[in-house]
Structures are given as C-alpha cells and as structure tokens.
Design an enzyme around this catalytic site. Structure first.
Site, short mmCIF file in Angstrom:
data_model
loop_
_atom_site.label_atom_id
_atom_site.label_comp_id
_atom_site.label_asym_id
_atom_site.label_seq_id
_atom_site.Cartn_x
_atom_site.Cartn_y
_atom_site.Cartn_z
N SER A 231 0.66 -1.40 0.07
CA SER A 231 -0.57 -0.21 0.25
C SER A 231 0.74 1.20 0.22
CB SER A 231 -0.82 -0.48 1.34
OG SER A 231 -2.11 1.34 0.48
N GLU A 363 -9.00 -6.41 -2.72
CA GLU A 363 -8.41 -4.89 -1.67
C GLU A 363 -9.51 -4.04 -0.91
OE1 GLU A 363 -5.62 -3.96 -2.15
OE2 GLU A 363 -4.52 -4.98 -4.11
N HIS A 460 -7.41 -5.91 0.93
CA HIS A 460 -6.54 -5.02 1.49
C HIS A 460 -5.46 -5.63 2.12
CE1 HIS A 460 -4.23 -1.60 0.00
NE2 HIS A 460 -3.70 -1.28 0.87
#
Length: 546
Positions: A231, A363, A460
């Site tokens: 990320s 995600e 995610h």
C-alpha cells in the site's frame, strides 16, 4: 524369609528402574528467549546495541538511524557511550488518533497503534546470525498507511522473525516522518526549507545509508538490499526508485498493492497548501519558523483545513488529484525528486533494479463499505453493476468469468479491484519492463479468507502474513488452516528467492515468467498457483475510466 524378601525387593526395584531412570532424565532444549546483559551485542558506527534472541533469531528494536528538526532533512544520530538496550519498538510518527474502530474489520487486522513522538526515526532488525561475516540478503520493509499514518508495528504480520528464519535473510523494518511532518513544502520561504517537501522520504534513504554502514555486523550484505512494502509502503518503494540520491543503496524492489499514485504532487500545488497553512494559523511568511514550535495537534488540524481549501480551488479549476485527493505525500520538488513518474529520465534511475509487483483481487471492496452487498442475489448484483456500466454490463460479466473463473458469489462480481491497484500495477509494470531493463515479475493474490463467512475475501493487506510466513500470528485474517500455510510457504519462498537473486522462481511454483506489456505474464497466487497471460485485459479495458 529375609532372603525371600530381599529377592522380592530386588525384582521390584529392577522393574521400577526404567521408570525411575526416565523420571530423572531431563530433556534439554534451547530456551525460547535469551535476554541478558551480554547476548546480542553488536557494534554500530554510533555505539553498541544489545538485542535478544527469540527462537534462534537475533532481534533488535528501536535502534535510532537518524535525528532531525521539524521540516529539516535527517542527520546522523549522536553517538552514545556503553551499550544501548534495543529490545522494544521505538515511537511512531504522530498522526490522527484512533478513537473508534469497525469491530468486525478490526478483528481481522488487529492493529497495534504504538506510542507517538516526533523523534520517530528508528528501525528494527531480525537476523539468524551476527558478527559472523556472513552476507545474508537484506529485506527492508516499508509500512503501509499511505504517507500519513501507519508504523512498523501496526500489524502483527509485520514481525520479521519467521521470514528471517525461513530464508536466512536479515529483515529490517522502520518508522519515519509522515503527514505534515514529512511532506509540507515550505521551500517558498527560504533555502532553509529547500527539502521540506520530501523529508519523509529522505528519512527512508537515511535508513538505507545506516544499513550500508552497519548491517554487515548484523549478518547482512549491504550490497544485496531489497526494499519492499505494501500500500503506502509500496508507493514509498516506487518513490525511492525515482530518487537519484538513493541509487545504489538498494538492488531490488517489491511493490505490493502500492501502485495507486501515478504521479507526484506538483511543487506549485504543494506550495499552495503551505501558503494556506500560514493563513490558517494567522502567520506571515516572515514568521514561517514559528511552524517548528507549534504543537502537533494544532499544526495537523490547520494543515487539513489548508488542504481542503486548496483542493476546493483545484476542483473548481478542473485539476486532477494525485491518488484521488489532495493529501500529504511526496512532491515533484525539482530537488530531491527532479522527475515525474512518466519521465523517461526518472524511469532510467531504477532501470537496473529487478521489480516484483502485484495486488490482491479484492482490495477495498464495495461489500465492506456497504455490507448489504454481501447478501445480494445474482439479479441484485447485476442491477448494481448496470447502474455503473450500463450497456457494458454483460460484457463486464463475461470478462469477469474469463479473468476469474472461480468467481461464484454474486457479490464477487462487484468486489473485484478494477479501478485502483490492479490497473496501477499494470501501468507501472509496463513503464518498467523494457527490453534493456532489469526483469519485472507480476502477481495477483486471489486466495479467499474463510473467516466471517468469507467476508474478507482477498482484502487489502491479506497477502502480508503470507509474505512474512506469519499465518499463525494472523489467524483472525487467514484462518490458520492448512491451505493458508501451504500458500504461505510458496509465497514467502518466492519473496526470499527474489531478494537473493532477483528471480522469485522455486520448485513449489509453476515457472514464473518475466512480465512484459506484450505477454501480460501474471502469477495467480491461490490454492493452485497458475501462470496466466493478460488474464484480465478485457476486464480492465471495459472498466477503464469508470
């Protein structure tokens, strides 16, 4: 009679002797933790540090790698006398305080918020050997949280012990300046603040400089360093690849779900935010030095208001935003970052750095934002998609079936990441994978978590415990089942092999081919790992611009 009794006693003792002997034997095993005044002492250029040993891995936490004044570039820490105890994590950068959480989502993530201090530039090291002249690959983890939040201890998956043990690699994680402390461009107010826009990234480079000088004593090879992050951490990896002064301090790069920024903030816009910040605080340009002493909470709040004002003006002017909105992050300042991400000169800097890049299937999925989607019928899912894709809906459904044939739940039709991380990864890989450059390897993590009736899917951050071989530490997210362990073994070994040689291939995976824009080679990481080619090309073309 006495003779008979004596014989009986002798026989009894003989029969009991194996039991007595067994009861007296002690199984000698190594202590799970060794922590004392003499274990794990390592010399650094600033003084000696002492860690501890846990399950055979030397562990060091909170070692200072830099110091700085607010908005100033980092400098080397002061040397110390004696041996510095380095057994607990250092402070994290100040950020917005967490006052409430979503219970069912927090269950999966299990955050550790740590404690804050602006003097947050410290790092952690895990190694299977110290002071032994061995040259182990070094893997430097850059944490997520965008450029505004997070830390090296935020998630249990970040612990480096298991990865270090499995691959005989040295794992390093670190904290650095974030948000307004790391990315406030005050360069318009004098040469003193020339680098203020990117001091948060300069901290990362300072850590790499520390590794170059010191990691050999921790058993690592200073000339075989891989930077990897997820990320925001992945975006930090990308940023360092565009920093000329960081060239030579790392040899490989891994970007996990981090290709969400396709450009750096332009200097003009960054300086507008700092001008608005002074206005919010009632300061004249000549009073800019006052920002160095204003309490963080006051400064942070004013910075947010300044961003909102500038964003509103930019929106009215029709300007696009980096990463979806005007937030803190690296900027194209012409000094530390002289090139934009599409500039060939910028790409050239990391031309010889092998890249492993990818994302997860789901995600930030829609069903997390709107839980009702989890129970949609097929008709409800199609109606939802119809509002978004109109007459392209049927083509979208066929493209999903082609790209992900195991998609079964109606909500799965909606929850695929097609707008942020996946297309960003493809764009970044396409720019990097040229014929005369170092290889690029692409992956897509599609394994679905079984926890909470499967609501987390391939969320995610879910691949991180697989990378770090930390399934047991993250059972709330992974379930801790045999399939999770099996996949973790394959993924962690691929990351280890990439750190060692720049090639993730190993016998537990099918042949992982190099990526190119022409072949679209992508390793699907799931219960069955499969190499595919342009598996979602139709899907991404349909959803582009949506």
């Amino acid at each position: 009679m006495k003779k008979k009794t004596s014989i009986i006693l002798s026989l009894l003792l003989m029969s009991l002797s194996p039991m007595l002997s067994f009861s007296q034997k002690k199984t000698v095993t190594a202590a799970p933790i060794i922590a004392n005044s003499s274990t794990g002492v390592v010399q650094t250029e600033f003084g000696k540090v002492r860690g501890y040993v846990h399950k055979g891995i030397y562990t060091y936490k909170g070692i200072p790698y830099a110091v700085s004044e607010r908005f100033m570039p980092p400098s080397k820490p002061k040397a110390w006398e004696g041996v510095r105890s380095s057994m607990t994590y250092g402070p994290v950068c100040p950020m917005d305080a967490t006052t409430s959480v979503n219970d069912v989502i927090e269950f999966a993530f299990n955050h550790n918020w740590g404690y804050t201090n602006e003097s947050c530039q410290s790092l952690n090291v895990w190694s299977s050997g110290i002071n032994d002249q061995k040259k182990r690959p070094v893997m430097v983890w850059l944490h997520g949280g965008g450029f505004t939040a997070g830390s090296s201890i935020e998630l249990p998956s970040y612990d480096g012990e298991n990865l270090s043990k499995k691959g005989d690699v040295v794992v390093v994680s670190l904290n650095h300046r974030l948000n307004i402390l790391g990315f406030c461009d005050l360069s318009a107010y004098g040469d003193k603040y020339k680098y203020s826009a990117n001091v948060g990234i300069m901290d990362l480079e300072a850590a790499l400089h520390w590794l170059k000088a010191n990691i050999a004593n921790f058993g690592g090879d200073p000339n075989n360093v891989t930077i990897f992050g997820q990320s925001g951490g992945g975006a930090k990896v990308t940023t360092l690849m565009y920093a000329p002064s960081a060239k030579g301090f790392f040899q490989k790069a891994i970007v996990q779900s981090g290709s969400y920024r396709t450009s750096f903030l332009e200097k003009e816009d960054a300086q507008k935010v700092s001008a608005a910040l002074l206005e919010e605080l009632g300061l004249q340009p000549s009073q800019v030095d006052s920002l160095q002493k204003i309490p963080y909470d006051v400064l942070n709040a004013a910075g947010k208001r300044a961003q909102q004002k500038v964003q509103a003006k930019m929106k009215a002017e029709g300007k696009a935003f980096v990463g979806g909105g005007l937030g803190w992050g690296p900027s194209h300042d012409g000094n530390y970052l002289p090139y934009q991400q599409v500039d060939p000169a910028g790409i050239e800097i990391s031309k010889n750095i092998p890249l492993l890049i990818g994302s997860t299937k789901n995600e930030f999925m829609a069903s997390l934002i709107n839980p009702a989607i989890r129970n949609f019928s097929t008709d409800e899912a199609k109606a939802f998609l119809q509002k978004k894709y109109g007459d392209k809906t049927e083509a979208y459904l066929k493209a999903v079936e082609k790209a992900y044939p195991n998609t079964t739940k109606p909500s799965d039709l909606i929850d695929i990441d097609v707008s942020t991380f996946r297309p960003g990864a493809v764009k970044q890989a396409n720019m990097k994978a040229t014929a005369d450059a170092a290889p690029v390897y692409m992956y897509m993590f599609t394994w679905q978590s079984p926890i909470m009736d499967g609501m987390y899917k391939a969320i995610h951050c879910i691949e991180i415990p697989f990378v770090f071989d930390n399934i047991a530490r993250c059972e709330e997210m992974t379930g801790g089942g045999s399939s999770a362990y099996a996949l973790s073994n394959k993924i962690s070994q691929a990351w280890i092999n990439f750190a060692k040689s720049g090639n993730p291939n190993h016998k537990g995976l099918p042949t992982w081919q190099k990526y190119s824009a022409e072949n679209g080679a992508t390793m699907i990481l799931d219960n069955e790992c499969v190499q595919k080619f342009h598996h979602d090309k139709d899907l991404l073309e349909i959803t582009a611009g949506k």
